[in-house]
Every structure is written in C-alpha cells, then in structure tokens.
Design a protein around this motif. Structure first.
Motif, mmCIF file in Angstrom:
data_model
loop_
_atom_site.group_PDB
_atom_site.id
_atom_site.type_symbol
_atom_site.label_atom_id
_atom_site.label_comp_id
_atom_site.label_asym_id
_atom_site.label_seq_id
_atom_site.Cartn_x
_atom_site.Cartn_y
_atom_site.Cartn_z
ATOM 1 N N LEU A 1 0.822 -1.207 0.000
ATOM 2 C CA LEU A 1 0.000 0.000 0.000
ATOM 3 C C LEU A 1 0.861 1.263 0.000
ATOM 4 O O LEU A 1 0.607 2.198 -0.770
ATOM 5 N N LEU A 2 1.881 1.297 0.841
ATOM 6 C CA LEU A 2 2.764 2.470 0.899
ATOM 7 C C LEU A 2 3.444 2.705 -0.446
ATOM 8 O O LEU A 2 3.569 3.848 -0.895
ATOM 9 N N HIS A 3 3.874 1.619 -1.091
ATOM 10 C CA HIS A 3 4.505 1.761 -2.409
ATOM 11 C C HIS A 3 3.500 2.269 -3.444
ATOM 12 O O HIS A 3 3.822 3.147 -4.251
ATOM 13 N N ARG A 4 2.268 1.744 -3.408
ATOM 14 C CA ARG A 4 1.231 2.217 -4.336
ATOM 15 C C ARG A 4 0.920 3.688 -4.127
ATOM 16 O O ARG A 4 0.714 4.431 -5.089
ATOM 17 N N ILE A 5 0.887 4.114 -2.871
ATOM 18 C CA ILE A 5 0.651 5.528 -2.576
ATOM 19 C C ILE A 5 1.764 6.375 -3.188
ATOM 20 O O ILE A 5 1.499 7.378 -3.858
ATOM 21 N N CYS A 6 3.005 5.974 -2.969
ATOM 22 C CA CYS A 6 4.142 6.743 -3.507
ATOM 23 C C CYS A 6 4.100 6.791 -5.026
ATOM 24 O O CYS A 6 4.272 7.853 -5.623
ATOM 25 N N ARG A 7 3.863 5.653 -5.637
ATOM 26 C CA ARG A 7 3.835 5.585 -7.105
ATOM 27 C C ARG A 7 2.659 6.380 -7.676
ATOM 28 O O ARG A 7 2.817 7.152 -8.622
ATOM 29 N N GLY A 8 1.494 6.225 -7.083
ATOM 30 C CA GLY A 8 0.309 6.907 -7.592
ATOM 31 C C GLY A 8 0.376 8.415 -7.434
ATOM 32 O O GLY A 8 0.096 9.165 -8.373
ATOM 33 N N TYR A 9 0.760 8.866 -6.256
ATOM 34 C CA TYR A 9 0.831 10.305 -6.028
ATOM 35 C C TYR A 9 2.019 10.937 -6.747
ATOM 36 O O TYR A 9 1.993 12.131 -7.050
ATOM 37 N N ALA A 10 3.043 10.150 -7.054
ATOM 38 C CA ALA A 10 4.145 10.678 -7.872
ATOM 39 C C ALA A 10 3.626 11.042 -9.250
ATOM 40 O O ALA A 10 4.007 12.071 -9.816
ATOM 41 N N ALA A 11 2.744 10.212 -9.784
ATOM 42 C CA ALA A 11 2.160 10.499 -11.102
ATOM 43 C C ALA A 11 1.267 11.737 -11.041
ATOM 44 O O ALA A 11 1.324 12.604 -11.921
ATOM 45 N N VAL A 12 0.467 11.850 -9.984
ATOM 46 C CA VAL A 12 -0.407 13.013 -9.821
ATOM 47 C C VAL A 12 0.424 14.282 -9.586
ATOM 48 O O VAL A 12 0.021 15.381 -9.967
ATOM 49 N N GLY A 13 1.589 14.119 -8.990
ATOM 50 C CA GLY A 13 2.443 15.252 -8.631
ATOM 51 C C GLY A 13 2.907 16.104 -9.789
ATOM 52 O O GLY A 13 3.354 17.240 -9.586
ATOM 53 N N ILE A 14 2.793 15.628 -11.007
ATOM 54 C CA ILE A 14 3.188 16.431 -12.171
ATOM 55 C C ILE A 14 2.364 17.710 -12.265
ATOM 56 O O ILE A 14 2.803 18.711 -12.825
ATOM 57 N N VAL A 15 1.193 17.701 -11.670
ATOM 58 C CA VAL A 15 0.330 18.887 -11.665
ATOM 59 C C VAL A 15 1.013 20.047 -10.940
ATOM 60 O O VAL A 15 0.842 21.206 -11.318
ATOM 61 N N VAL A 16 1.807 19.728 -9.915
ATOM 62 C CA VAL A 16 2.431 20.779 -9.099
ATOM 63 C C VAL A 16 3.346 21.677 -9.938
ATOM 64 O O VAL A 16 3.134 22.893 -9.987
ATOM 65 N N PRO A 17 4.362 21.135 -10.628
ATOM 66 C CA PRO A 17 5.209 22.033 -11.419
ATOM 67 C C PRO A 17 4.500 22.643 -12.627
ATOM 68 O O PRO A 17 4.804 23.776 -13.016
ATOM 69 N N VAL A 18 3.547 21.923 -13.203
ATOM 70 C CA VAL A 18 2.817 22.469 -14.363
ATOM 71 C C VAL A 18 2.082 23.746 -13.956
ATOM 72 O O VAL A 18 2.213 24.792 -14.607
ATOM 73 N N PHE A 19 1.329 23.679 -12.864
ATOM 74 C CA PHE A 19 0.599 24.862 -12.420
ATOM 75 C C PHE A 19 1.534 25.887 -11.781
ATOM 76 O O PHE A 19 1.258 27.085 -11.813
ATOM 77 N N GLY A 20 2.661 25.422 -11.235
ATOM 78 C CA GLY A 20 3.648 26.354 -10.695
ATOM 79 C C GLY A 20 4.265 27.215 -11.784
ATOM 80 O O GLY A 20 4.402 28.435 -11.634
ATOM 81 N N VAL A 21 4.618 26.602 -12.890
ATOM 82 C CA VAL A 21 5.189 27.356 -14.016
ATOM 83 C C VAL A 21 4.140 28.296 -14.607
ATOM 84 O O VAL A 21 4.431 29.455 -14.916
ATOM 85 N N ALA A 22 2.919 27.805 -14.730
ATOM 86 C CA ALA A 22 1.844 28.664 -15.248
ATOM 87 C C ALA A 22 1.636 29.876 -14.342
ATOM 88 O O ALA A 22 1.465 31.007 -14.821
ATOM 89 N N THR A 23 1.679 29.654 -13.042
ATOM 90 C CA THR A 23 1.538 30.753 -12.085
ATOM 91 C C THR A 23 2.703 31.727 -12.222
ATOM 92 O O THR A 23 2.506 32.952 -12.234
ATOM 93 N N ALA A 24 3.913 31.194 -12.321
ATOM 94 C CA ALA A 24 5.107 32.043 -12.441
ATOM 95 C C ALA A 24 5.051 32.904 -13.699
ATOM 96 O O ALA A 24 5.425 34.083 -13.668
ATOM 97 N N ILE A 25 4.585 32.324 -14.785
ATOM 98 C CA ILE A 25 4.445 33.098 -16.024
ATOM 99 C C ILE A 25 3.423 34.212 -15.819
ATOM 100 O O ILE A 25 3.665 35.368 -16.183
ATOM 101 N N GLY A 26 2.301 33.869 -15.213
ATOM 102 C CA GLY A 26 1.262 34.869 -14.970
ATOM 103 C C GLY A 26 1.710 35.996 -14.057
ATOM 104 O O GLY A 26 1.302 37.147 -14.225
#
Length: 151
Positions: free
Chosen positions: A49-74
């Motif tokens: 379960l812990l490994h699945r959490i890490c793997r799954g949320y790592a994939a979701v985590g791509i949203v963080v830099p994508v929206f971070g860069v968009a915010t920085a540009i704005g």
C-alpha cells in the motif's frame, strides 16, 4: 486567473506531495518490521500500500510544477532566482523519487534478511533527502528572496 493557478498549485502540492513524503517515510520501518516478522500478511500489505501511494501520487504530482510554471508566467517571476532554484530542487526531488525511492521500494516489497535491513536504512536516508528538498522548496516559495512581496 493567477489566483486560480496559484490555488491549484498549492492544493496540488499539499494533496500530491504530502502523501508521498509520509508514505515514503513510513516504508523503511515497515521493511524492518517485515524482516523481523516474516510472513506477517498485514505488514506485507502495508508495504504494498505504501509503495502504491508513492507511485500513484508521484504520477499526480506532475500537476504541481505544471501549475507552478503557469503561475510564475502569470506573475512575471519565471526568471527570478528563487523560482529557478525552486524548479531545480523540484527536479532533483523528482529524480530522487523516480530514480531511487520507487525502484528500491519495488525491490523491497518482499524483504528478506540483513540486506533488506541495510537497504531500508539507505532508503530512509534517501527519503530524508527527498523530504529536505521539498522543505527547502516550500521555504523558498514562502520567503521568495529578493521579491518585493517576500518577508
């Protein structure tokens, strides 16, 4: 629009990165417990379960830099030193997670013997580095050295 982008960025960081830091930190002690109590199905299930959490949320985590860069540009801060440092540290944290933490977790899903205990200790140190990288990124995001809105 900037407020929306920043809100999604911060929420994504909390929702995606938080669980990874906690689950990755919990994984090494469970490896040692699995070695001490071989055949315990609850411990084995917890590791998976812990490994699945890490793997799954790592994939979701791509949203963080994508929206971070968009915010920085704005906000017009994409070239600010604090943001560039944050992006480099974020990339380093991602590399540690994808290149070291997840593969070692995968290898330790069925731990046995002293080798697994040693690997879990090294994994624990690696997770500590991963968590420290994120802590520095958070501080940089809050303080923003050299910005007019920084503390």
């Amino acid at each position: 629009m900037n407020k929306f982008l920043l809100s999604v960025h911060v929420l994504a960081a909390i929702i995606a990165i938080g669980p990874v830091t906690v689950a990755a930190s919990m994984f090494p002690p469970y490896v040692r417990k699995a070695v001490a109590e071989p055949g315990d199905q609850k411990v084995t299930a917890a590791l998976a379960l812990l490994h699945r959490i890490c793997r799954g949320y790592a994939a979701v985590g791509i949203v963080v830099p994508v929206f971070g860069v968009a915010t920085a540009i704005g906000l017009g801060v994409l070239t600010d030193a604090w943001l560039i440092a944050s992006m480099i540290l974020t990339a380093a944290a991602a590399a540690v997670l994808l290149g070291r933490i997840l593969p070692v977790q995968e290898a330790l899903l069925a731990p046995e013997g002293d080798t697994a205990v040693r690997q879990s200790r090294h994994l624990g140190m690696t997770v500590g580095v991963f968590n420290l990288l994120w802590a520095v990124v958070v501080v940089l995001m809050i303080v923003r050295p050299g910005s007019t809105t920084g503390v």
